[in-house]
Enzyme design. Structure first.
Site, mmCIF file in Angstrom:
data_model
loop_
_atom_site.group_PDB
_atom_site.id
_atom_site.type_symbol
_atom_site.label_atom_id
_atom_site.label_comp_id
_atom_site.label_asym_id
_atom_site.label_seq_id
_atom_site.Cartn_x
_atom_site.Cartn_y
_atom_site.Cartn_z
ATOM 1 N N LYS A 114 -1.884 -8.848 -7.261
ATOM 2 C CA LYS A 114 -2.747 -8.639 -6.085
ATOM 3 C C LYS A 114 -2.322 -7.303 -5.470
ATOM 4 O O LYS A 114 -1.295 -7.221 -4.804
ATOM 5 C CB LYS A 114 -2.524 -9.802 -5.109
ATOM 6 C CG LYS A 114 -2.843 -9.521 -3.658
ATOM 7 C CD LYS A 114 -4.324 -9.477 -3.393
ATOM 8 C CE LYS A 114 -4.598 -9.177 -1.922
ATOM 9 N NZ LYS A 114 -4.483 -7.735 -1.607
ATOM 10 N N PRO A 115 -3.103 -6.222 -5.719
ATOM 11 C CA PRO A 115 -2.780 -4.960 -5.047
ATOM 12 C C PRO A 115 -3.206 -5.035 -3.589
ATOM 13 O O PRO A 115 -4.029 -5.877 -3.227
ATOM 14 C CB PRO A 115 -3.629 -3.925 -5.798
ATOM 15 C CG PRO A 115 -4.703 -4.693 -6.483
ATOM 16 C CD PRO A 115 -4.315 -6.142 -6.553
ATOM 17 N N CYS A 138 10.088 1.424 3.120
ATOM 18 C CA CYS A 138 10.937 0.394 3.735
ATOM 19 C C CYS A 138 12.407 0.810 3.730
ATOM 20 O O CYS A 138 13.220 0.166 4.378
ATOM 21 C CB CYS A 138 10.714 -0.957 3.059
ATOM 22 S SG CYS A 138 10.972 -0.876 1.319
ATOM 23 N N GLU A 146 10.984 -8.282 -1.487
ATOM 24 C CA GLU A 146 11.445 -6.969 -1.003
ATOM 25 C C GLU A 146 10.769 -6.771 0.345
ATOM 26 O O GLU A 146 9.606 -6.395 0.409
ATOM 27 C CB GLU A 146 11.038 -5.849 -1.967
ATOM 28 C CG GLU A 146 11.573 -5.986 -3.370
ATOM 29 C CD GLU A 146 13.086 -5.863 -3.448
ATOM 30 O OE1 GLU A 146 13.720 -5.441 -2.460
ATOM 31 O OE2 GLU A 146 13.640 -6.215 -4.494
ATOM 32 N N LEU A 147 11.528 -7.022 1.412
ATOM 33 C CA LEU A 147 10.886 -7.124 2.731
ATOM 34 C C LEU A 147 11.232 -5.922 3.611
ATOM 35 O O LEU A 147 11.627 -4.884 3.118
ATOM 36 C CB LEU A 147 11.278 -8.464 3.364
ATOM 37 C CG LEU A 147 10.994 -9.687 2.461
ATOM 38 C CD1 LEU A 147 11.416 -10.980 3.127
ATOM 39 C CD2 LEU A 147 9.533 -9.740 2.039
ATOM 40 N N TRP A 165 0.821 -1.226 0.000
ATOM 41 C CA TRP A 165 0.000 0.000 0.000
ATOM 42 C C TRP A 165 0.846 1.263 0.000
ATOM 43 O O TRP A 165 0.332 2.344 -0.270
ATOM 44 C CB TRP A 165 -0.953 0.002 1.206
ATOM 45 C CG TRP A 165 -0.245 -0.195 2.523
ATOM 46 C CD1 TRP A 165 -0.138 -1.371 3.214
ATOM 47 C CD2 TRP A 165 0.472 0.777 3.289
ATOM 48 N NE1 TRP A 165 0.602 -1.188 4.355
ATOM 49 C CE2 TRP A 165 0.992 0.127 4.426
ATOM 50 C CE3 TRP A 165 0.738 2.134 3.143
ATOM 51 C CZ2 TRP A 165 1.751 0.772 5.398
ATOM 52 C CZ3 TRP A 165 1.500 2.793 4.109
ATOM 53 C CH2 TRP A 165 1.996 2.111 5.218
ATOM 54 N N ASN A 166 2.148 1.173 0.344
ATOM 55 C CA ASN A 166 2.889 2.441 0.526
ATOM 56 C C ASN A 166 3.335 3.060 -0.803
ATOM 57 O O ASN A 166 3.466 4.272 -0.912
ATOM 58 C CB ASN A 166 4.059 2.275 1.499
ATOM 59 C CG ASN A 166 5.082 1.271 1.058
ATOM 60 O OD1 ASN A 166 4.815 0.442 0.183
ATOM 61 N ND2 ASN A 166 6.264 1.310 1.638
ATOM 62 N N GLY A 178 6.624 -6.302 0.926
ATOM 63 C CA GLY A 178 5.820 -6.193 2.141
ATOM 64 C C GLY A 178 6.670 -6.561 3.340
ATOM 65 O O GLY A 178 7.906 -6.511 3.282
ATOM 66 N N SER A 179 6.011 -6.980 4.405
ATOM 67 C CA SER A 179 6.749 -7.226 5.650
ATOM 68 C C SER A 179 7.540 -8.524 5.581
ATOM 69 O O SER A 179 7.201 -9.445 4.830
ATOM 70 C CB SER A 179 5.760 -7.304 6.819
ATOM 71 O OG SER A 179 5.008 -8.491 6.702
ATOM 72 N N GLU A 237 15.172 -5.376 -7.801
ATOM 73 C CA GLU A 237 14.216 -4.785 -8.743
ATOM 74 C C GLU A 237 14.860 -3.572 -9.407
ATOM 75 O O GLU A 237 15.720 -2.912 -8.826
ATOM 76 C CB GLU A 237 12.947 -4.364 -7.991
ATOM 77 C CG GLU A 237 12.179 -5.565 -7.495
ATOM 78 C CD GLU A 237 10.816 -5.239 -6.917
ATOM 79 O OE1 GLU A 237 10.626 -4.143 -6.377
ATOM 80 O OE2 GLU A 237 9.930 -6.108 -7.018
ATOM 81 N N GLU A 266 10.967 -1.575 12.268
ATOM 82 C CA GLU A 266 10.713 -0.303 11.583
ATOM 83 C C GLU A 266 9.438 0.333 12.130
ATOM 84 O O GLU A 266 8.401 -0.317 12.258
ATOM 85 C CB GLU A 266 10.693 -0.482 10.060
ATOM 86 C CG GLU A 266 9.804 -1.572 9.556
ATOM 87 C CD GLU A 266 9.962 -1.876 8.068
ATOM 88 O OE1 GLU A 266 10.673 -1.160 7.356
ATOM 89 O OE2 GLU A 266 9.350 -2.875 7.627
#
Ligand code: SIN
Length: 490
Positions: free
Chosen positions: A184-185, A293, A259-260, A160-161, A237-238, A467, A390
């Site tokens: 999947k958004p 992140c 990408e965590l 979402w960020n 995400g997390s 990425e 975080e």
């Protein structure tokens, strides 16, 4: 404000999911509301899809795969370039939509749309550079060729960020490589993804190449990871959810890009240029209200300049303007939801209980709702929650240190390894510290490190893969080695 109250052109307002080229409405009672974080009001809804609809999307992506990957790279590049052009033509509308669902200030939203578009352009160009190799064979007369081929159907899970830029950062390289995708958004911010998918259709991306499934994450994630048709999962995400997806994806031995979470250290040495360090710290810490992140999460300042740096940082923080993203001059929008505000409050209470002093901000903003006053605190230490996890909010905790070795050891004392930032004018120190620091990305005298040409990604529990950049397309390619020997008759 509802979606139709925005100034966004109506063709970009999609409240339907996209499967196999058909826009699908929610079945009765199966919708999920999307809220505007600036007001808490309902913007609209999207279908709350299940595993069954995700399987339909996977089947559509599978049907589209053969024709898409067998097109020439030049063809795919031309379509991606048209998509890039359409994104830029619609930049203002996409930015408005992004601010409405995500909350970030409009100026940042415009920046995100341009940033996201840069990945589409970059990977349109990279599509034509998927080179293979020839290798001298051990047997006389034989040839070894290595060629690269699309991994196949890809599941892309978007946070979402950065709901717009990260859609492009995942989908553009996948399409350039010849993969098809089921996206999947986040259920909190689905509209940016749906608008981008619509523009991709307009640009000529064939039906089924991009599918967007909206709804609760668990059933959709489970369907994507358990399908043997899906050969790749790309997730941002997390770390907690990344580990779960890795476990699920391991059952069918899928390729994964993860990408965590991050817990970025930002280190300011005595020999740093303070205005540079403060400006960069503001960019790194307060972009998207601290919800990135790669945000500086732990700010280590050497004792000799601690007071000067702190005073200059507080001055800069006081100038931030909190308000709705559409407001004139606003630089800090609302946090994404009530849970995000609660986490910031929890980290602050824990820090104060363990000896920190709040010297600026420290509480919810008078505007109420999900607004939080930008905060600076001193006396931070390694035992505090905000040093281990975080915060994802507008909180700048300052730690003091004495030696370079101590700073490196504190910076590396975390299971995360995404980004770090160092500020110094000593080139020998630049080499020593960048060698020793355990992160995938390092900014030196710089607080904004994300762009399309550089590899974005982490080490340790911050993730797998990269990425963007010339490396990003490899995440969507398999190598196939071919040994060609002469026949016995030759
Ligand atoms: C993220 O926070 O996940 C991405 C931030 C960026 O691309 O700079």
């Amino acid at each position: 404000m509802t979606l139709s109250d925005t100034t966004v052109a109506s063709h970009l307002l999609k409240e339907e999911a996209l499967i196999g080229g058909s826009w699908q409405k929610a079945g009765s009672g199966k919708a999920i509301d999307v809220l505007n974080p600036a007001t808490g009001q309902r913007l609209g809804s999207v279908p709350n899809m299940s595993g069954q609809e995700t399987e339909q999307a996977i089947a559509s992506a599978q049907a589209a795969l053969g024709p898409w990957r067998s097109r020439s790279a030049g063809d795919r590049a031309r379509i991606l370039k048209r998509w890039h052009g359409l994104i830029l033509e619609n930049l203002e509308a996409l930015a408005q939509l992004l601010t409405a669902e995500q909350g970030k200030p409009l100026a940042e939203a415009r920046g995100e749309i341009a940033y996201g578009a840069s990945f589409v352009e970059w990977f349109a160009e990279e599509a034509k550079r998927v080179y293979g190799d020839t290798i001298p064979a051990p047997k006389a007369g034989s040839r070894i060729i290595v060629q690269k081929q699309a991994v196949g159907v890809t599941g892309a899970i978007i946070p979402w960020n950065f709901p717009s830029a990260l859609f492009n950062r995942k989908v553009a390289p996948a399409l350039a490589a010849g993969c098809t995708v089921v996206v999947k958004p986040s259920e909190l911010t689905p509209y940016s993804a749906l608008a981008l998918a619509w523009l991709a259709e307009e640009a000529g991306v064939p039906a089924g190449v991009i599918n967007v499934v909206t709804g609760d994450p668990a059933p959709i994630g489970e369907a994507l990871t358990s399908s043997s048709v899906v050969r790749k999962i790309s997730f941002t995400g997390s770390t907690k959810i990344g580990k779960l997806l890795l476990e699920q994806a391991s059952r069918t031995v899928k390729r994964t890009s993860m990408e965590l979470g991050g817990n970025a250290p930002l280190i300011v040495f005595d020999d740093a240029d303070i205005p540079t360090a403060v400006a960069a710290c503001m960019n790194s810490k307060f972009r998207n209200a601290g919800q990135t992140c790669v945000c500086a999460n732990r700010i280590y300042v050497q004792r000799g300049i601690f007071d000067k740096f702190t005073a200059a940082l507080v001055d800069a923080v006081k100038k931030l303007v909190v308000g709705p993203g559409v407001g004139e001059g606003v630089t800090i929008g609302p946090l994404i939801n009530a849970a995000a505000v609660a986490k910031v409050e929890r980290h602050l209470a824990d820090a104060v209980a363990k000896g920190a002093t709040i010297i600026e901000g420290g509480s919810r903003h008078p505007l109420g709702g999900q607004y939080f006053t930008p905060t600076v605190l001193t006396g931070a230490n390694a035992a505090m929650e905000l040093a281990m996890d975080e915060t994802f909010g507008p909180v700048a905790p300052l730690f003091v240190f004495d030696t370079e070795e101590e700073a490196i050891s504190l910076a590396n004392d975390t299971s995360y390894g995404l980004a770090s930032y160092i500020f110094t004018s000593n080139i020998d120190r630049v080499w020593r510290v960048t060698d020793a620091i355990e992160t995938g990305m390092v900014g030196v005298n710089e607080g904004l490190i994300s762009n399309e040409v550089a590899p974005f990604g982490g080490i340790k529990e911050s993730g797998l893969g990269r990425e963007g950049s010339k490396y990003g397309i490899d995440e969507f390619l398999e190598q196939k080695y071919i040994l060609i020997s002469p026949t016995l008759a030759a």
